[in-house]
Design a protein around this motif. Structure first.
Motif, mmCIF file in Angstrom:
data_model
loop_
_atom_site.group_PDB
_atom_site.id
_atom_site.type_symbol
_atom_site.label_atom_id
_atom_site.label_comp_id
_atom_site.label_asym_id
_atom_site.label_seq_id
_atom_site.Cartn_x
_atom_site.Cartn_y
_atom_site.Cartn_z
ATOM 1 N N GLU A 110 0.834 -1.198 0.000
ATOM 2 C CA GLU A 110 0.000 0.000 0.000
ATOM 3 C C GLU A 110 0.868 1.248 0.000
ATOM 4 O O GLU A 110 2.020 1.218 0.399
ATOM 5 C CB GLU A 110 -0.921 0.021 1.211
ATOM 6 N N TYR A 111 0.297 2.324 -0.477
ATOM 7 C CA TYR A 111 1.000 3.595 -0.506
ATOM 8 C C TYR A 111 0.838 4.310 0.827
ATOM 9 O O TYR A 111 -0.155 4.132 1.515
ATOM 10 C CB TYR A 111 0.428 4.486 -1.603
ATOM 11 N N GLN A 112 1.831 5.153 1.160
ATOM 12 C CA GLN A 112 1.691 6.024 2.315
ATOM 13 C C GLN A 112 1.088 7.323 1.790
ATOM 14 O O GLN A 112 1.681 8.008 0.954
ATOM 15 C CB GLN A 112 3.028 6.267 3.002
ATOM 16 N N THR A 113 -0.080 7.658 2.242
ATOM 17 C CA THR A 113 -0.841 8.778 1.719
ATOM 18 C C THR A 113 -0.207 10.114 2.080
ATOM 19 O O THR A 113 0.184 10.348 3.218
ATOM 20 C CB THR A 113 -2.284 8.741 2.272
ATOM 21 N N CYS A 114 -0.129 10.997 1.097
ATOM 22 C CA CYS A 114 0.339 12.362 1.318
ATOM 23 C C CYS A 114 -0.866 13.194 1.741
ATOM 24 O O CYS A 114 -1.934 13.123 1.135
ATOM 25 C CB CYS A 114 0.952 12.940 0.044
ATOM 26 N N LEU A 115 -0.682 13.973 2.783
ATOM 27 C CA LEU A 115 -1.773 14.798 3.321
ATOM 28 C C LEU A 115 -1.489 16.287 3.167
ATOM 29 O O LEU A 115 -2.056 17.101 3.897
ATOM 30 C CB LEU A 115 -2.001 14.456 4.794
ATOM 31 N N CYS A 116 -0.623 16.667 2.229
ATOM 32 C CA CYS A 116 -0.232 18.076 2.115
ATOM 33 C C CYS A 116 -1.390 18.969 1.688
ATOM 34 O O CYS A 116 -1.426 20.137 2.062
ATOM 35 C CB CYS A 116 0.986 18.244 1.205
ATOM 36 N N GLY A 117 -2.307 18.455 0.885
ATOM 37 C CA GLY A 117 -3.512 19.204 0.533
ATOM 38 C C GLY A 117 -3.364 20.241 -0.563
ATOM 39 O O GLY A 117 -4.303 20.984 -0.833
ATOM 40 N N VAL A 118 -2.216 20.328 -1.234
ATOM 41 C CA VAL A 118 -2.067 21.306 -2.313
ATOM 42 C C VAL A 118 -2.693 20.767 -3.593
ATOM 43 O O VAL A 118 -2.883 19.559 -3.752
ATOM 44 C CB VAL A 118 -0.579 21.678 -2.551
ATOM 45 N N ALA A 119 -3.024 21.659 -4.511
ATOM 46 C CA ALA A 119 -3.661 21.256 -5.765
ATOM 47 C C ALA A 119 -2.793 20.297 -6.570
ATOM 48 O O ALA A 119 -3.306 19.412 -7.245
ATOM 49 C CB ALA A 119 -3.984 22.497 -6.601
ATOM 50 N N GLU A 120 -1.451 20.444 -6.483
ATOM 51 C CA GLU A 120 -0.517 19.616 -7.245
ATOM 52 C C GLU A 120 -0.134 18.329 -6.528
ATOM 53 O O GLU A 120 0.793 17.635 -6.922
ATOM 54 C CB GLU A 120 0.776 20.405 -7.532
ATOM 55 N N CYS A 121 -0.817 17.966 -5.454
ATOM 56 C CA CYS A 121 -0.454 16.808 -4.637
ATOM 57 C C CYS A 121 -0.460 15.522 -5.468
ATOM 58 O O CYS A 121 -1.388 15.270 -6.230
ATOM 59 C CB CYS A 121 -1.417 16.669 -3.466
ATOM 60 N N THR A 122 0.595 14.720 -5.292
ATOM 61 C CA THR A 122 0.682 13.443 -6.005
ATOM 62 C C THR A 122 -0.168 12.364 -5.334
ATOM 63 O O THR A 122 -0.402 11.312 -5.908
ATOM 64 C CB THR A 122 2.136 12.945 -6.080
ATOM 65 N N GLY A 123 -0.583 12.605 -4.094
ATOM 66 C CA GLY A 123 -1.419 11.654 -3.374
ATOM 67 C C GLY A 123 -0.655 10.666 -2.509
ATOM 68 O O GLY A 123 -1.221 10.025 -1.642
#
Length: 138
Positions: free
Chosen positions: A116-129
């Motif tokens: 599984e992926y570790q989710t990115c929570l940065c919240g910017v429009a360009e977020c890779t997820g």
């Protein structure tokens, strides 16, 4: 931070798991020149720095896919670099500081060994997820 060998990083990761992981791995591409034949070769050198016990407040700066800081290695007469954060743009008062933890992962390699992926929570429009992840790192 504390400079560690790869085996020390692996031991600490087993001891602490992903909880409170403050290890930063800096991969640098270096060019070495052979003094005899002047041939140049490129190598990737990795330095592992753990800020868990020894470090400053920068260890609490979060990742962003659109960061306002840039991480740079600065050397001052020593082979081990100082890691410095520089502003990429003007930063507004009370704006959260952030830097990129690395390049966006390949879809097939970002599994952390758990599928599984570790989710990115940065919240910017360009977020890779997903957070950057190097499967070759410890």
């Amino acid at each position: 931070g504390e400079v560690l060998t790869m085996s020390e990083v692996e031991l600490r990761r087993k001891k602490h798991g992903e909880e409170g992981n403050y290890v930063l791995t800096l991969n640098e591409f270096l060019v070495r020149q052979n003094e005899q034949n002047q041939e140049k070769t490129g190598i990737v050198e990795s330095i592992h720095i753990d800020a868990r016990e020894i470090g400053n407040s920068s260890r609490f700066i979060n990742h962003s896919c659109d960061p306002n800081l840039e991480l740079c290695a600065v050397r001052r007469g020593d082979s081990v670099p100082h890691l410095c954060l520089f502003a990429k743009r003007n930063i507004h008062q009370f704006e959260e500081l952030s830097f990129s933890y690395g390049d966006a992962p390949e879809q097939s390699s970002n599994t952390h060994g758990k599928g599984e992926y570790q989710t990115c929570l940065c919240g910017v429009a360009e977020c890779t997820g997903v957070l950057p992840y190097d499967p070759k790192a410890p």
